[in-house]
Enzyme design. Structure first.
Site, PDB file in Angstrom:
ATOM      1  N   GLU A 110       0.962  -1.238   0.333  1.00 51.34           N
ATOM      2  CA  GLU A 110       0.430  -0.071   0.121  1.00 51.34           C
ATOM      3  C   GLU A 110       0.801   1.026   0.228  1.00 51.34           C
ATOM      4  O   GLU A 110       0.240   2.695   0.188  1.00 51.34           O
ATOM      5  CB  GLU A 110      -0.708  -0.262   1.505  1.00 51.34           C
ATOM      6  CG  GLU A 110      -2.232  -1.177   1.360  1.00 51.34           C
ATOM      7  CD  GLU A 110      -2.849  -1.092   0.627  1.00 51.34           C
ATOM      8  OE1 GLU A 110      -2.713  -0.265  -1.056  1.00 51.34           O
ATOM      9  OE2 GLU A 110      -3.969  -2.036   0.499  1.00 51.34           O
ATOM     10  N   HIS A 128      -3.385   2.604   8.399  1.00 53.06           N
ATOM     11  CA  HIS A 128      -4.290   2.030   7.676  1.00 53.06           C
ATOM     12  C   HIS A 128      -4.178   0.746   7.860  1.00 53.06           C
ATOM     13  O   HIS A 128      -3.744   0.064   8.193  1.00 53.06           O
ATOM     14  CB  HIS A 128      -3.182   1.900   6.364  1.00 53.06           C
ATOM     15  CG  HIS A 128      -4.415   0.847   5.467  1.00 53.06           C
ATOM     16  ND1 HIS A 128      -5.563   1.132   4.601  1.00 53.06           N
ATOM     17  CD2 HIS A 128      -3.695  -0.321   4.931  1.00 53.06           C
ATOM     18  CE1 HIS A 128      -5.916  -0.536   4.086  1.00 53.06           C
ATOM     19  NE2 HIS A 128      -5.119  -1.557   4.193  1.00 53.06           N
ATOM     20  N   HIS A 130      -7.549  -2.120   8.715  1.00 47.52           N
ATOM     21  CA  HIS A 130      -8.776  -2.938   7.711  1.00 47.52           C
ATOM     22  C   HIS A 130      -9.847  -3.334   9.261  1.00 47.52           C
ATOM     23  O   HIS A 130     -10.606  -4.223   8.476  1.00 47.52           O
ATOM     24  CB  HIS A 130      -8.316  -4.480   7.718  1.00 47.52           C
ATOM     25  CG  HIS A 130      -7.371  -4.500   6.131  1.00 47.52           C
ATOM     26  ND1 HIS A 130      -7.052  -5.729   5.629  1.00 47.52           N
ATOM     27  CD2 HIS A 130      -7.357  -3.900   5.361  1.00 47.52           C
ATOM     28  CE1 HIS A 130      -6.761  -4.820   4.282  1.00 47.52           C
ATOM     29  NE2 HIS A 130      -6.155  -4.340   4.467  1.00 47.52           N
ATOM     30  N   TYR A 149     -20.141  13.767  17.363  1.00 53.59           N
ATOM     31  CA  TYR A 149     -19.593  15.206  16.953  1.00 53.59           C
ATOM     32  C   TYR A 149     -17.993  14.599  16.925  1.00 53.59           C
ATOM     33  O   TYR A 149     -16.633  15.431  16.119  1.00 53.59           O
ATOM     34  CB  TYR A 149     -19.190  16.106  18.280  1.00 53.59           C
ATOM     35  CG  TYR A 149     -19.347  15.556  19.874  1.00 53.59           C
ATOM     36  CD1 TYR A 149     -17.255  15.832  19.999  1.00 53.59           C
ATOM     37  CD2 TYR A 149     -19.566  15.278  20.450  1.00 53.59           C
ATOM     38  CE1 TYR A 149     -17.204  15.969  20.765  1.00 53.59           C
ATOM     39  CE2 TYR A 149     -19.478  15.153  21.645  1.00 53.59           C
ATOM     40  CZ  TYR A 149     -17.627  14.933  21.575  1.00 53.59           C
ATOM     41  OH  TYR A 149     -17.375  14.801  22.992  1.00 53.59           O
ATOM     42  N   HIS A 190     -12.603  -1.831   1.844  1.00 54.58           N
ATOM     43  CA  HIS A 190     -11.232  -2.342   2.398  1.00 54.58           C
ATOM     44  C   HIS A 190     -10.773  -1.806   3.524  1.00 54.58           C
ATOM     45  O   HIS A 190     -10.114  -2.903   4.330  1.00 54.58           O
ATOM     46  CB  HIS A 190     -10.624  -1.849   1.338  1.00 54.58           C
ATOM     47  CG  HIS A 190      -9.415  -1.395   1.241  1.00 54.58           C
ATOM     48  ND1 HIS A 190      -8.201  -1.276   0.098  1.00 54.58           N
ATOM     49  CD2 HIS A 190      -8.568  -1.848   1.321  1.00 54.58           C
ATOM     50  CE1 HIS A 190      -6.994  -1.645   0.380  1.00 54.58           C
ATOM     51  NE2 HIS A 190      -6.887  -1.726   2.274  1.00 54.58           N
ATOM     52  N   TYR A 245      -9.018  22.133  22.971  1.00 51.90           N
ATOM     53  CA  TYR A 245      -9.512  20.468  24.152  1.00 51.90           C
ATOM     54  C   TYR A 245      -7.644  20.225  24.081  1.00 51.90           C
ATOM     55  O   TYR A 245      -7.252  20.544  23.646  1.00 51.90           O
ATOM     56  CB  TYR A 245     -10.151  19.091  23.514  1.00 51.90           C
ATOM     57  CG  TYR A 245     -10.165  17.884  23.840  1.00 51.90           C
ATOM     58  CD1 TYR A 245     -11.283  17.852  25.157  1.00 51.90           C
ATOM     59  CD2 TYR A 245      -9.323  17.198  24.156  1.00 51.90           C
ATOM     60  CE1 TYR A 245     -11.486  16.801  26.160  1.00 51.90           C
ATOM     61  CE2 TYR A 245      -9.073  15.892  24.858  1.00 51.90           C
ATOM     62  CZ  TYR A 245     -10.687  16.169  25.840  1.00 51.90           C
ATOM     63  OH  TYR A 245     -10.241  14.597  26.434  1.00 51.90           O
TER      64      TYR A 245
END
Length: 249
Positions: A110, A128, A130, A149, A190, A245
């Site tokens: 990837e 990344h 799955h 939110y 994916h 925050y």
């Protein structure tokens, strides 16, 4: 930690690139050593983050991948190697064109997605996965409904990038369109991809995205009821509040 350095394909010692960027006037010995130590520390963080995705159930086996950028060097998990087997000597790095400049292992398949993010954003880390709930949502809708939110933490409603075969430039292009104005998106049939200024931030965004997908699937599964959704204005307001925050340094 021992310095995880190997020779590159063209015979130059890996890590010089980072050393030159952090050294005086193009990389003296002290600068190279400091750069090599930075690479070693960042590689350890990449591996730790990859292992965390497995421990938290966001990936199975060697699915998913993690990367981090230091200068023009991208450290990335290698293809098909279980994360618990990775060592300092397995460090894998490429430049922004994808040319392997560090280590001997083949980078993740990837890699086009990771490099596309680094070339078009200010990202310093990419995760990344799955993740099961996020992947399920990616098969159902073109955009994750705004059930919470925390969508604002990713820049707004999370889009789904149209399906393309893994590891392709087409997938990377679809992903970039879905990421416009966002720091994360779903990949149809994916998984997920998120980025951040640090590995911790990129990982947190991944975890938040998976949680929001699980929330929507849970709420929408109640017979006869439809989840209430936040308006665009409410999500925008939340985004402004999130900027303040946490602790101040």
């Amino acid at each position: 930690m021992a310095e995880p350095l190997r020779n590159t394909d063209d015979g130059h010692q890996a890590g010089n690139q980072a050393g030159q960027q952090s050294g005086d006037q193009g990389g003296n010995r002290t600068g190279q050593q400091a750069g090599n130590q930075d690479v070693a520390r960042l590689w350890a963080d990449v591996v730790a983050t990859a292992r965390r995705t497995v421990a938290d159930g966001l990936v199975v086996g060697t699915s998913g991948n993690v990367s981090a950028r230091i200068g023009d060097l991208v450290l990335v998990t290698p293809s098909g190697v279980p994360y618990d087997r990775l060592t300092p000597a397995d460090v894998t790095g490429v430049d922004l064109t994808g040319r392997r400049v560090l280590g001997t292992l083949v980078p993740t398949s990837e890699l086009p997605m990771h490099l596309a993010v680094y070339r078009t954003t200010d990202a310093r880390a990419v995760v990344h996965t799955h993740a099961v709930h996020a992947t399920a949502v990616s098969t159902l809708v073109p955009e994750l409904p705004t059930v919470h939110y925390m969508a604002a933490a990713l820049g707004g409603p999370v889009r789904v990038a149209p399906y393309a075969a893994y590891g392709t430039d087409e997938l990377a292009e679809n992903m970039l369109r879905a990421l416009a104005g966002r720091s994360g998106c779903l990949l149809q049939n994916h998984g997920t991809i998120t980025y951040g200024a640090t590995l911790d931030q990129a990982y947190d965004r991944t975890a938040q995205l998976e949680w929001m997908c699980r929330l929507w699937l849970t709420a929408s599964s109640v017979p006869g009821l439809t989840p209430s959704l936040l308006t665009e204005a409410q999500v925008t307001e939340a985004g402004e509040r999130l900027k303040g925050y946490g602790q101040r340094r």
